[in-house]
Structures are given as structure tokens and as C-alpha cells.
Design an enzyme around this catalytic site. Structure first.
Site, PDB file in Angstrom:
ATOM      1  CB  CYS A 154       5.929  -2.348  -9.449  1.00  0.00           C
ATOM      2  SG  CYS A 154       4.214  -1.800  -9.376  1.00  0.00           S
ATOM      3  NE  ARG A 211      -2.559  -8.053  -1.138  1.00  0.00           N
ATOM      4  CZ  ARG A 211      -1.779  -8.888  -0.465  1.00  0.00           C
ATOM      5  NH1 ARG A 211      -1.107  -9.826  -1.085  1.00  0.00           N
ATOM      6  NH2 ARG A 211      -1.654  -8.809   0.836  1.00  0.00           N
ATOM      7  CG  HIS A 236       5.619  -4.233   1.311  1.00  0.00           C
ATOM      8  ND1 HIS A 236       6.386  -5.367   1.085  1.00  0.00           N
ATOM      9  CD2 HIS A 236       4.472  -4.425   0.626  1.00  0.00           C
ATOM     10  CE1 HIS A 236       5.716  -6.195   0.308  1.00  0.00           C
ATOM     11  NE2 HIS A 236       4.550  -5.650   0.008  1.00  0.00           N
TER      12      HIS A 236
END
Ligand code: SF4
Length: 492
Positions: free
Chosen positions: A62, A96, A195
């Protein structure tokens, strides 16, 4: 199965689509294509950046994931509040693997989870007061944090909280940047809009902080690394090469990056853009506002690294051009040895990929350096400018799939029978249980770095370790192997 012809690949797509109802079939058909290198514009053959169909198993994330998880999260000396219920931040915390140097909880905060932990009463009465209180608490508990960002989760946009007003007030009181980011998960069709929103927030709240301040001593060789999140140390193995060729890396966006570095970026001479998808927006902005050119590069595998070092050097004088040649030569024995060791073990192996950002195309060269071929690739959240760049890197008649569904991916794999799949954690165990070697290509499967010459050695080792692991020969369940035994016993 050996390589498919164009007709066979087209037939495969048609066969896989057959199971869908008519409307869904028509929609999904636009996202699947057979590569044709002669096509200049991907919009002629593939549709992207569209809403996933309800009912299919999409692998997308998302907008919050795109902003907090990718762009803002790795800025190590800021505290990023996951604003909303606890789960979004907690279940994505540190996943990550953006490595950083610092003392966590003192001057860096990358692996910690800060959340406003929304409860029912916050939804009913609003969370602005709570947010203001959290900011004061942060200041008293973590005074060395250089700033705060507010990463909005879904409810914030739904209940209409004024996080901008809270942030402005807190920024004045704390005398630190406090950046509200409207990256609620429901915005857009995937993490991609997150982003973009994150880039815009940096543009509006960070980037102009040193406009008109010329106290920073610049050099003609100042560059920044844009779109490297330092997964497993990627930005470090890239930075080494750039510095060895004579450049000065002023900032890293955003893996192991700091707020101060970001504020200094408008002073550099060239922006080096690794992940085009997630940070082309800010690179274009800096080009327009500050006149800083940007160049895409690819640090996966020696062929692409050498191409990229020369391309980057092309923006500078002979000192840097000679520096690039020196670096390529210096590492030659190292990467030749890696190829000599692993290529015979990997030659001819076929790979299918499904990742995000830049990797579905950027890693193709690294596989080719090892004699392998990528026969299928696709992106979770690409736009057509990503596919424009992919067409030329993939072979003719290979498969390209956009926002592939769980069902389609499994069916493609069953028919194409790749030797290796590179995708994410959600796909990993499905394919491993099917007996197919698999590498996580988001997190490097807890390995890395994969960028740069040092990274290539690790990449090659990991692919070999996975593909040639003896476990794949032992996938048959023991009771299947022993099927004949009871019959023999009965006969006896
Ligand atoms: S979609 Fe909304 S609720 Fe789900 S993880 Fe993203 S921000 Fe959180």
C-alpha cells in the site's frame, strides 16, 4: 521444458487466462505479454499501474508501505511515527533490512517501531492531541533525533485529522523538522503512489532548508546516491566504487542516510539514480529547480557495473573517466574469479522473477554474467516507463507479467519450469513446496549486499547455494518412495 517460442508463450497466456470470467479475462490480458524487443513503447503491449482486480491474489503493498517502508523509513536519524493502529508499523518493522551505522535508540532509530497505536476512541474523537503528545514524549526520550515524520495509515485520512497543523506547531516548539506525510494506505493502486507522496513531502518540507546557504564547501565531484535503500549493505558496496573513482558522495537516499545529507543534496553536481521508480520524482524536481542532472545506473553484475561507471564518468572530466577505468581494472581479477567459479555451475539455468522497483530488469545482467537467462519477469507496481526500459533487457518471446496474480504466477511456473525463481516472502514457500529453488529478491533472503563488485560475489554464491542445494533432490515424500514396500511384504 526448453525455451518457449512466441506462439507457445502466447498460447500459455491464453490458457492461463481461460479460468477467469470474461470481464476479468479481458482485464488481466492487458497485463500479460510476450516480449518483443522491436517494440519501442511498452504501452503498445502491456498495461500497468492499474487497480488490482477484486478477488485475485495480488502481491502489492500500500501507499503507506511505499512511503514509510521504502522512502522515509531508512532515514536513520529521524523518528518516523506510524500514525494509526499498531499493526501497519509493527508487521513491517525492520523487514526491509536497511542497514545503518549508529546506536539504535540514541542517535539512530531505523529498526524501532514508533506508533500512535490508535484505539476506537481515537477514531471517534480524532488523534491530533495524541499525536502532539507523542511528539513531546519523543523529544524527551530521544533528544538526539534530528526530526520526526508522520506516516499516515488508512484511518488518518478517513477521519480527517489535521496532521499538518499538529506538525507545524510541533516543529516550532521542538525547533526540529516535523514532516506530515499523507501516505494513507488506500491512496493509489499500490505502494507506488506512496513513493511519489513521500518524494513530494521531502520536496516540500526538507529540500529547500539550505537554499541560499552557501556555507557547505562543494567540490566539482559531488554526487548523491538516489534510490538505494542499503538493503544488506547495498549502498555501501556502491559508494565504495564511486569514491574509488574520485567522486564525493554527499548523500545517500535513503539507506543509511541522514536528514542533513538530504538537505545538502541540492548542492551536488549530479544525482545518481538507482531505483528509478521510487525516486525519479525528486530527481526531476532537483533538475527543474536546481539544474542538477540525474543519470540512471545499474550496479548489479560486472557488465552493467562497468557500463554504469563509464556512463557516470561521462558527466565529469578525465580525472573521473580515468578513475572509472582504474576501478574496473582493479576489480577485474576478483569478478573474473567469481565468474570462473560459479558460471560452470549455473550456465544455462533459467530464472523467473517477480519483484518491485528496479530489480525485475536491473538484475538480468548479473544473471547473464553467470551464464543464466531470465525467461520471465514482472513488477508489482511498475508504470509503463519501467516496462519501456525492460523490453530491451529481456529476450524475445520471454514472458512479462504486470501485477501478476498468485494463480497466474503458479501456472506460468508450472509450464515454463524455471530452474530458479526470484520474488518475495509471500511467494517463497509456495514455490519451495513445489520443489523449485527460490531466492527472495526484495530482502536478498537475509544475505547481501548484491550491489557492486563485492555484492556480485555474494549474489553468485547465493544463487549457486540455492540452485545446487542437494535438498531439491530430496523433495519426494518418503511414503511415495516406499510405496512398493507393503506390497512386497504382503507377497512375502
Ligand atoms: S492498507 Fe492501510 S491498514 Fe493496511 S497496512 Fe497499509 S496503511 Fe495499514
Amino acid at each position: 521444458m526448453t525455451n518457449l517460442t512466441r506462439e507457445e508463450t502466447e498460447a500459455l497466456i491464453a490458457e492461463v487466462l481461460e479460468i477467469y470470467p470474461e470481464k476479468a479475462k479481458k482485464d488481466r490480458a492487458k497485463h500479460l505479454t510476450v516480449n518483443d524487443q522491436s517494440i519501442e513503447q511498452s504501452k503498445k503491449c502491456i498495461t500497468s499501474n492499474r487497480k488490482s482486480l477484486p478477488g485475485v491474489m495480488t502481491i502489492r503493498g500500500c501507499a503507506y508501505a511505499g512511503s514509510k517502508g521504502v522512502v522515509w523509513g531508512p532515514i536513520k536519524d529521524m523518528i518516523h511515527i506510524s500514525h494509526g493502529p499498531v499493526g501497519c508499523g509493527q508487521y513491517s518493522r525492520a523487514g526491509r533490512r536497511n542497514y545503518y551505522v549508529g546506536t539504535t535508540g540514541i542517535n539512530t532509530f531505523g529498526t524501532m517501531n514508533f506508533t500512535s497505536d490508535f484505539q476506537e476512541k481515537d477514531i471517534v474523537f480524532g488523534g491530533d492531541k495524541k499525536l502532539a503528545k507523542i511528539m513531546t514524549e519523543i523529544e524527551s526520550l530521544f533528544p538526539l533525533a534530528k526530526g520526526i515524520s508522520v506516516q499516515s495509515e488508512c484511518p488518518i485520512g478517513l477521519i480527517g485529522d489535521d496532521i499538518e497543523a499538529v506538525s507545524k506547531k510541533a516543529s516550532k516548539e521542538l525547533n526540529k523538522p516535523v514532516v506530515p506525510v499523507r501516505c494513507e494506505g488506500f491512496r493509489g493502486v499500490s505502494q507506488s503512489l506512496g513513493h511519489h507522496i513521500a518524494n513530494d513531502a521531502i520536496r516540500d518540507w526538507v529540500l529547500d532548508k539550505r537554499d541560499g546557504d552557501n556555507s557547505f564547501q562543494t567540490t566539482p565531484y559531488d554526487v548523491s546516491i538516489i534510490g538505494d535503500y542499503n538493503i544488506g549493505g547495498d549502498a555501501w558496496s556502491s559508494r565504495t566504487l564511486l569514491e574509488e573513482m574520485g567522486l564525493r558522495v554527499v548523500s545517500q537516499w535513503s539507506g543509511d542516510g541522514t536528514l542533513a545529507e538530504m538537505e545538502l543534496t541540492p548542492k551536488v553536481k549530479l544525482n545518481l539514480l538507482h531505483c528509478y521508480r521510487s525516486m525519479n520524482y525528486i530527481s526531476r524536481h532537483m533538475e527543474e529547480k536546481y539544474g542538477i542532472p540525474w543519470v540512471e545506473y545499474n550496479f548489479f553484475g560486472p557488465t552493467k557495473i562497468a557500463e554504469s561507471l563509464r556512463k557516470i564518468a561521462g558527466y565529469f572530466d578525465d580525472t573521473i573517466k580515468e578513475g572509472a577505468e582504474r576501478v574496473i581494472e582493479r576489480y577485474k581479477a576478483q569478478y573474473d574469479a567469481v565468474i570462473a567459479k560459479y558460471r560452470p555451475r549455473l550456465e544455462g539455468k533459467r530464472v523467473m522473477l517477480y519483484v518491485g522497483g528496479l530489480r525485475p530488469r536491473h538484475v538480468i545482467g548479473a544473471y547473464e554474467d553467470l551464464g543464466m537467462e531470465v525467461v520471465g519477469t514482472g513488477y508489482e507496481f511498475a508504470h509503463n516507463d519501467d516496462y519501456d526500459r525492460t523490453i530491451k533487457d529481456m529476450g524475445n518471446a520471454t514472458l512479462i507479467y504486470d501485477d501478476v496474480t498468485g494463480y497466474e504466477f503458479e501456472e506460468f511456473v508450472k509450464k515454463v519450469k524455471p530452474d530458479l525463481i526470484g520474488a518475495g516472502i509471500k511467494e517463497k514457500y509456495i514455490f519451495q513446496k513445489m520443489g523449485i529453488p527460490f531466492r527472495q529478491m526484495h530482502s536478498w533472503d537475509y544475505s547481501g549486499p548484491y550491489h557492486g563488485y563485492d555484492g556480485f560475489a555474494i549474489f553468485a554464491r547465493d544463487m549457486d547455494m540455492t540452485l545446487n542445494n542437494p535438498c531439491w533432490g530430496k523433495m519426494k515424500a518418503p511414503w511415495i518412495k516406499d510405496e512398493a514396500a507393503p506390497a512386497v511384504a504382503a507377497a512375502a
